[in-house]
Design an enzyme around this catalytic site. Sequence first.
Site, PDB file in Angstrom:
ATOM      1  CB  CYS A   1       0.679   0.617   2.019  1.00 42.29           C
ATOM      2  SG  CYS A   1       1.592   0.032   0.638  1.00 42.29           S
TER       3      CYS A   1
ATOM      4  CG  HIS B   1      -3.587  -3.137   0.749  1.00 44.26           C
ATOM      5  ND1 HIS B   1      -3.734  -1.939   1.729  1.00 44.26           N
ATOM      6  CD2 HIS B   1      -2.441  -3.175   0.333  1.00 44.26           C
ATOM      7  CE1 HIS B   1      -2.511  -1.197   1.426  1.00 44.26           C
ATOM      8  NE2 HIS B   1      -1.968  -2.034   0.618  1.00 44.26           N
ATOM      9  CD  GLU B   2      -1.007  -6.395  -0.456  1.00 46.37           C
ATOM     10  OE1 GLU B   2      -0.428  -6.026  -1.339  1.00 46.37           O
ATOM     11  OE2 GLU B   2      -0.909  -6.194   0.588  1.00 46.37           O
TER      12      GLU B   2
ATOM     13  CG  HIS C   1      -0.471  -2.567  -4.270  1.00 45.89           C
ATOM     14  ND1 HIS C   1       0.040  -1.445  -4.223  1.00 45.89           N
ATOM     15  CD2 HIS C   1      -0.730  -2.864  -2.766  1.00 45.89           C
ATOM     16  CE1 HIS C   1       0.790  -0.964  -2.766  1.00 45.89           C
ATOM     17  NE2 HIS C   1       0.058  -1.828  -2.092  1.00 45.89           N
TER      18      HIS C   1
HETATM   19 ZN   LIG Z   1      -0.011  -1.522   0.049  1.00 42.85          ZN
END
Ligand SMILES: [Zn+2]
Length: 137
Positions: free
Chosen positions: A86, A127-128, A131
């Site tokens: 990341c 993954h996003e 976040h």
């Molecule tokens: Zn990330």
Amino acid sequence: MVKEIMKDVIFLKQPSEAADKNDLDSAKDLLDTLKANASGCVGMAANMIGVRKRILAANLSGRYVVMLNPVITGHSKKTYTAEEGCLSLTGTRQTERFESITVEYTDEHMKKRIKSFSGFDAQIIQHEIDHFDGKII
Ligand SMILES: [Zn+2]
């Protein structure tokens, strides 16, 4: 406009809020910043440029995509262990990802869309979306 990458973990751990049409400038900044970091990054969530809104920009199989308020509405039973990095963090970490997902989102023209993704594209989106919930690998 290309923005600086947020690396403050305290900030990154805060959940993001729903995005609307007033956030399209931030979406454009996010896309610009992703493109500027294309050598080492395939996806970014808005909080990585300091904007706590549910917006992601990603390079999905060579195509740049912006999503507002993406939600995973379905996924494969099968998962696998991925090794992820990341831009906001150093090093890589292992995490569990679904092999394929269905996502509902609003595009940069404020149109609702539903699409399915698999493999690496699905991994980037998962993954996003993590976040947005303040979850970092
Ligand atoms: Zn990330």
